[in-house]
Design an enzyme around this catalytic site. Structure first.
Site: not given
Ligand code: F6R
Length: 247
Positions: A70, A138, A140, A145
């Protein structure tokens, strides 16, 4: 019931070492591996361990390719919180992965066209061999989401307030994350031949339980991974704490 395998370690550092050595093994066995990469706080020690492994053992990415999950819509690639910048700082700059094969969604221009182009670029490389994933509190994955379709392709997604709050600390003081990002869809992610999901810290325990103990449900995007035949979850004891309890 999930087919996912769990590997549980005492600390985030131990998780990082294990994920790096797993990815290192995959790339050594098949130098042309197509990697699906993730960003976020969880992955900082993992890229650090992978860079160290590469330096110490001569592990080369010269024939590999990568596609990140992303990128925020509208951030310049050199913005301090862009995922391009994160990848350059934490990984790309330190290894021999060729720049032209280290791709993120092009989120600066026509976003819809960029989504189609990204899917086409992944297909042209023969698909993703190993997709790395973190998990949001959550549930995701990528920026898919709660409520996202399990067969979605690369698309423009709106961030939820909880994701914006979780990611605000990555931005310079007074700046909020953009409201939109381009993300691989859940269908794109499920097409990867292997998936490695990483979760560390107690804040991820509930999401992990909802993803793998409860029945698959669009309210928890990571629960779509139960449909995949080759998922390994690398986690620490704090994130694993809720597993085995009903979600
Ligand atoms: C990042 C991504 C997100 C993160 C998720 C956890 O490329 O796709 O889904 O993997 O938000 O983020 P952290 O590791 O910062 O808790």
């Amino acid at each position: 019931m999930t087919k996912a395998q769990f590997q549980v370690f005492p600390s985030p550092e131990a998780v990082a070492g294990a994920v790096a050595s797993h990815i290192g093994g995959v790339v050594r066995t098949r130098p042309q591996t197509v990697l699906g990469l993730a960003t976020g706080k969880t992955f900082v020690p993992i890229y650090e361990a992978l860079v160290r492994l590469s330096g110490e053992t001569g592990l080369s990415f010269a024939e590999a390719s990568s596609f990140n999950l992303d990128e925020y819509v509208g951030l310049a690639p050199d913005h301090p919180a862009s995922f391009r910048r994160y990848m350059e700082d934490n990984f790309f700059r330190h290894v021999d992965l060729p720049a032209e094969r280290a791709l993120l969604p092009e989120a600066g221009g026509d976003a819809e066209a960029a989504c189609l182009a990204y899917e086409a670029a992944i297909a042209a490389r023969g698909g993703i061999d190993v997709q790395l994933l973190g998990i949001g509190r959550n549930g995701h994955i990528g920026f898919n989401e709660p409520g996202s379709a399990f067969d979605g392709r690369t698309q423009v997604a709106r961030l939820t307030p909880s994701t914006i709050a979780a990611n605000t600390s990555d931005f310079p003081a007074g700046e909020l994350p953009p409201p939109e990002a381009i993300t691989m869809g859940i269908g794109t992610i499920l097409d990867a031949r292997e998936i490695v999901l990483v979760a560390t810290g107690a804040a991820k325990a509930e999401a992990l339980t909802r993803a793998f103990v409860a029945l698959p449900d669009r309210d928890c995007p990571a629960s779509a991974l139960q449909q995949h035949a080759h998922v390994t979850v690398f986690c620490d004891e704090a994130a694993f704490a809720g597993m085995g309890r009903p979600a």
